[in-house]
Write a protein that holds these residues in place. Structure first.
Motif, PDB file in Angstrom:
ATOM      1  N   THR A 116      34.703  20.517 -19.386  1.00 47.08           N
ATOM      2  CA  THR A 116      35.764  21.381 -19.919  1.00 47.08           C
ATOM      3  C   THR A 116      36.437  22.074 -18.739  1.00 47.08           C
ATOM      4  O   THR A 116      36.152  21.762 -17.582  1.00 47.08           O
ATOM      5  CB  THR A 116      35.167  22.395 -20.918  1.00 47.08           C
ATOM      6  N   GLN A 117      37.304  23.010 -19.021  1.00 45.69           N
ATOM      7  CA  GLN A 117      38.007  23.713 -17.949  1.00 45.69           C
ATOM      8  C   GLN A 117      37.043  24.582 -17.137  1.00 45.69           C
ATOM      9  O   GLN A 117      36.078  25.132 -17.675  1.00 45.69           O
ATOM     10  CB  GLN A 117      39.118  24.588 -18.527  1.00 45.69           C
ATOM     11  N   LEU A 118      37.310  24.724 -15.854  1.00 50.29           N
ATOM     12  CA  LEU A 118      36.504  25.577 -14.985  1.00 50.29           C
ATOM     13  C   LEU A 118      36.917  27.032 -15.209  1.00 50.29           C
ATOM     14  O   LEU A 118      37.848  27.530 -14.584  1.00 50.29           O
ATOM     15  CB  LEU A 118      36.711  25.176 -13.520  1.00 50.29           C
ATOM     16  N   ASP A 119      36.235  27.681 -16.140  1.00 48.75           N
ATOM     17  CA  ASP A 119      36.591  29.042 -16.523  1.00 48.75           C
ATOM     18  C   ASP A 119      35.573  30.040 -15.962  1.00 48.75           C
ATOM     19  O   ASP A 119      35.781  30.656 -14.944  1.00 48.75           O
ATOM     20  CB  ASP A 119      36.680  29.138 -18.046  1.00 48.75           C
ATOM     21  N   MET A 120      34.452  30.219 -16.669  1.00 46.35           N
ATOM     22  CA  MET A 120      33.322  31.066 -16.260  1.00 46.35           C
ATOM     23  C   MET A 120      33.592  32.562 -16.332  1.00 46.35           C
ATOM     24  O   MET A 120      32.825  33.354 -15.791  1.00 46.35           O
ATOM     25  CB  MET A 120      32.832  30.727 -14.842  1.00 46.35           C
ATOM     26  N   ARG A 121      34.638  33.005 -16.996  1.00 49.03           N
ATOM     27  CA  ARG A 121      34.893  34.438 -17.130  1.00 49.03           C
ATOM     28  C   ARG A 121      34.026  35.030 -18.236  1.00 49.03           C
ATOM     29  O   ARG A 121      34.071  34.558 -19.365  1.00 49.03           O
ATOM     30  CB  ARG A 121      36.366  34.691 -17.440  1.00 49.03           C
ATOM     31  N   MET A 122      33.252  36.044 -17.911  1.00 50.38           N
ATOM     32  CA  MET A 122      32.496  36.770 -18.933  1.00 50.38           C
ATOM     33  C   MET A 122      33.469  37.557 -19.816  1.00 50.38           C
ATOM     34  O   MET A 122      33.316  37.617 -21.031  1.00 50.38           O
ATOM     35  CB  MET A 122      31.522  37.749 -18.278  1.00 50.38           C
ATOM     36  N   ASN A 123      34.435  38.170 -19.181  1.00 46.26           N
ATOM     37  CA  ASN A 123      35.482  38.898 -19.883  1.00 46.26           C
ATOM     38  C   ASN A 123      36.682  37.970 -20.002  1.00 46.26           C
ATOM     39  O   ASN A 123      37.312  37.625 -18.995  1.00 46.26           O
ATOM     40  CB  ASN A 123      35.852  40.164 -19.105  1.00 46.26           C
ATOM     41  N   GLN A 124      36.993  37.541 -21.212  1.00 50.29           N
ATOM     42  CA  GLN A 124      38.061  36.568 -21.412  1.00 50.29           C
ATOM     43  C   GLN A 124      39.439  37.097 -21.025  1.00 50.29           C
ATOM     44  O   GLN A 124      40.398  36.331 -20.909  1.00 50.29           O
ATOM     45  CB  GLN A 124      38.069  36.097 -22.866  1.00 50.29           C
ATOM     46  N   SER A 129      39.750  32.772 -12.836  1.00 56.33           N
ATOM     47  CA  SER A 129      38.782  31.797 -13.337  1.00 56.33           C
ATOM     48  C   SER A 129      38.110  31.082 -12.161  1.00 56.33           C
ATOM     49  O   SER A 129      38.511  31.252 -11.000  1.00 56.33           O
ATOM     50  CB  SER A 129      39.488  30.763 -14.217  1.00 56.33           C
ATOM     51  N   ALA A 130      37.122  30.250 -12.477  1.00 56.16           N
ATOM     52  CA  ALA A 130      36.455  29.465 -11.436  1.00 56.16           C
ATOM     53  C   ALA A 130      37.443  28.513 -10.763  1.00 56.16           C
ATOM     54  O   ALA A 130      37.388  28.291  -9.549  1.00 56.16           O
ATOM     55  CB  ALA A 130      35.290  28.686 -12.044  1.00 56.16           C
ATOM     56  N   ALA A 131      38.370  27.948 -11.540  1.00 58.13           N
ATOM     57  CA  ALA A 131      39.386  27.057 -10.975  1.00 58.13           C
ATOM     58  C   ALA A 131      40.256  27.804  -9.966  1.00 58.13           C
ATOM     59  O   ALA A 131      40.613  27.255  -8.917  1.00 58.13           O
ATOM     60  CB  ALA A 131      40.246  26.466 -12.084  1.00 58.13           C
ATOM     61  N   ASP A 132      40.570  29.073 -10.269  1.00 56.58           N
ATOM     62  CA  ASP A 132      41.368  29.880  -9.348  1.00 56.58           C
ATOM     63  C   ASP A 132      40.635  30.111  -8.031  1.00 56.58           C
ATOM     64  O   ASP A 132      41.228  30.052  -6.952  1.00 56.58           O
ATOM     65  CB  ASP A 132      41.707  31.233  -9.988  1.00 56.58           C
ATOM     66  N   VAL A 133      39.338  30.382  -8.118  1.00 56.29           N
ATOM     67  CA  VAL A 133      38.536  30.602  -6.913  1.00 56.29           C
ATOM     68  C   VAL A 133      38.545  29.356  -6.034  1.00 56.29           C
ATOM     69  O   VAL A 133      38.767  29.420  -4.814  1.00 56.29           O
ATOM     70  CB  VAL A 133      37.084  30.989  -7.284  1.00 56.29           C
ATOM     71  N   LEU A 134      38.323  28.203  -6.646  1.00 55.37           N
ATOM     72  CA  LEU A 134      38.283  26.950  -5.884  1.00 55.37           C
ATOM     73  C   LEU A 134      39.648  26.601  -5.296  1.00 55.37           C
ATOM     74  O   LEU A 134      39.733  25.941  -4.259  1.00 55.37           O
ATOM     75  CB  LEU A 134      37.795  25.809  -6.782  1.00 55.37           C
ATOM     76  N   ALA A 135      40.706  27.058  -5.931  1.00 56.78           N
ATOM     77  CA  ALA A 135      42.058  26.725  -5.475  1.00 56.78           C
ATOM     78  C   ALA A 135      42.563  27.644  -4.376  1.00 56.78           C
ATOM     79  O   ALA A 135      43.421  27.236  -3.575  1.00 56.78           O
ATOM     80  CB  ALA A 135      43.031  26.769  -6.655  1.00 56.78           C
ATOM     81  N   GLU A 165      39.701  18.205  -0.827  1.00 55.90           N
ATOM     82  CA  GLU A 165      39.998  17.642  -2.148  1.00 55.90           C
ATOM     83  C   GLU A 165      41.222  18.307  -2.776  1.00 55.90           C
ATOM     84  O   GLU A 165      42.066  17.637  -3.364  1.00 55.90           O
ATOM     85  CB  GLU A 165      38.778  17.794  -3.060  1.00 55.90           C
ATOM     86  N   ARG A 166      41.310  19.623  -2.659  1.00 55.70           N
ATOM     87  CA  ARG A 166      42.400  20.332  -3.333  1.00 55.70           C
ATOM     88  C   ARG A 166      43.750  20.061  -2.682  1.00 55.70           C
ATOM     89  O   ARG A 166      44.790  20.356  -3.289  1.00 55.70           O
ATOM     90  CB  ARG A 166      42.096  21.827  -3.387  1.00 55.70           C
ATOM     91  N   ILE A 174      35.342  20.735 -15.078  1.00 62.36           N
ATOM     92  CA  ILE A 174      33.975  20.551 -14.604  1.00 62.36           C
ATOM     93  C   ILE A 174      33.774  19.116 -14.125  1.00 62.36           C
ATOM     94  O   ILE A 174      33.096  18.862 -13.125  1.00 62.36           O
ATOM     95  CB  ILE A 174      32.973  20.929 -15.714  1.00 62.36           C
ATOM     96  N   GLY A 175      34.419  18.169 -14.807  1.00 66.78           N
ATOM     97  CA  GLY A 175      34.351  16.772 -14.383  1.00 66.78           C
ATOM     98  C   GLY A 175      34.909  16.576 -12.986  1.00 66.78           C
ATOM     99  O   GLY A 175      34.345  15.836 -12.169  1.00 66.78           O
ATOM    100  N   ASP A 176      36.027  17.245 -12.687  1.00 68.06           N
ATOM    101  CA  ASP A 176      36.618  17.184 -11.345  1.00 68.06           C
ATOM    102  C   ASP A 176      35.618  17.675 -10.301  1.00 68.06           C
ATOM    103  O   ASP A 176      35.444  17.060  -9.241  1.00 68.06           O
ATOM    104  CB  ASP A 176      37.872  18.067 -11.258  1.00 68.06           C
ATOM    105  N   LEU A 177      34.965  18.802 -10.605  1.00 70.00           N
ATOM    106  CA  LEU A 177      34.019  19.398  -9.652  1.00 70.00           C
ATOM    107  C   LEU A 177      32.777  18.528  -9.483  1.00 70.00           C
ATOM    108  O   LEU A 177      32.298  18.325  -8.365  1.00 70.00           O
ATOM    109  CB  LEU A 177      33.630  20.803 -10.114  1.00 70.00           C
ATOM    110  N   LEU A 178      32.255  17.976 -10.586  1.00 65.56           N
ATOM    111  CA  LEU A 178      31.054  17.135 -10.502  1.00 65.56           C
ATOM    112  C   LEU A 178      31.326  15.872  -9.677  1.00 65.56           C
ATOM    113  O   LEU A 178      30.456  15.424  -8.918  1.00 65.56           O
ATOM    114  CB  LEU A 178      30.560  16.761 -11.900  1.00 65.56           C
TER     115      LEU A 178
END
Length: 299
Positions: A116-124, A129-135, A165-166, A174-178
């Motif tokens: 699914t999307q790289l989110d990981m936010r406890m507070n929606q 998001s996790a995608a933002d961190v990686l980017a 990669e980026r 998550i598939g992209d990251l794996l």
């Protein structure tokens, strides 16, 4: 809604030394497992205030006049206790673990079991998001994050791979990251992936910063003799808790008065961390890495 069994439940309730008419805080309400046990031990005049920033946790709120739910991160402990007329409390419990519910909700992006999307936010409502961190993080920031928060052995190689990669394509799922991680795995795959995902989750939610704020405010809001009970699952978090209990600050810096006497704001009630029993670990494997520390504010 599936939440985990409360970890070290009996030990935590005993450690709080509950007084029937006391005021207590469950700083990590989650599924309400610890909270229900606390309320069972309180009398009519007792009070429990639960904190949780996760919207899902709010659905578990307890229908009890003695209970107040605060839909915010525990780093705002002092502000919201004051708002709810509880400037001073008799005890605080925090279980820093991620709930089974959060891990099993595929769209939240906490687990590598779902694509699914790289989110990981406890507070929606959180902005990052996790995608933002990686980017956006630099190679040095990524290396520090994975090495410190995830204790990933090849953090530098991983950081370099992400930056390369980026430049070709963004890491959004998550598939992209794996796909990027699989050739880099060192040791047991699931353990390696868990370390990477843990580092990302802790960074996205600023868990270290939030814990620092919470621990420092705990000392301010506890009554003399009040109990602080914290269950940690990560070496960084456990060290912060241990330092705060020992010195009153998470950095472990001893403070002295004019005469050279060391200021000790807490009495350490657990000389060593309290660990789950073999029976609990067998029944609830996620409790394996739990370490509970207990202290009382010195009167």
């Amino acid at each position: 809604m599936e939440y985990h069994n409360p970890v070290l439940a009996t030990e935590a309730i005993e450690a709080l030394n509950l007084q029937s008419s006391g005021t207590y805080v469950d700083a990590t309400f989650g599924g309400g497992g610890h909270a229900r046990l606390i309320l069972q031990a309180l009398g009519e005049k007792g009070r429990l205030i639960g904190f949780d920033q996760d919207e899902d946790a709010q659905r578990n709120t307890l229908d009890d006049p003695r209970f107040t739910f605060v839909p915010h991160n525990f780093r705002f402990l002092r502000r919201f206790l004051r708002l709810h007329g509880a400037d001073q409390v008799d005890g605080i419990l925090a279980d820093l673990g991620v709930s089974s519910h959060q891990l099993n909700e595929a769209e939240r992006g906490f687990s590598f079991r779902f694509d699914t999307q790289l989110d990981m936010r406890m507070n929606q409502q959180g902005e990052r998001s996790a995608a933002d961190v990686l980017a956006t993080y630099t190679e040095a920031e990524l290396q520090n994050m994975f090495g410190t928060l995830g204790e990933v052995r090849n953090a530098r190689t991983l950081a370099q791979a992400i930056v390369r990669e980026r430049q070709v394509r963004p890491l959004r799922s998550i598939g992209d990251l794996l796909a990027l991680l699989d050739p880099l795995v060192r040791g047991q795959r699931n353990r390696y992936l868990a370390q990477v995902f843990q580092a990302l989750r802790m960074e996205v939610n600023d868990e270290v910063g939030a814990l620092r704020d919470f621990l420092e405010q705990s000392l301010q809001v506890l009554k003399p003799g009040g109990r602080l009970v914290v269950i940690a699952y990560h070496s960084i978090e456990d060290r912060m808790v241990k330092n705060c209990i020992k010195t009153g600050n998470v950095d472990g810096q001893m403070e002295q008065d004019f005469y050279g006497n060391i200021a000790r704001p807490f009495e350490v009630l657990s000389k060593k961390a309290i660990l789950p029993s073999e029976a609990e670990i067998k029944e609830n494997p996620r409790s394996r890495s739990a370490k509970m520390r207990v202290a009382a504010k010195i009167e």
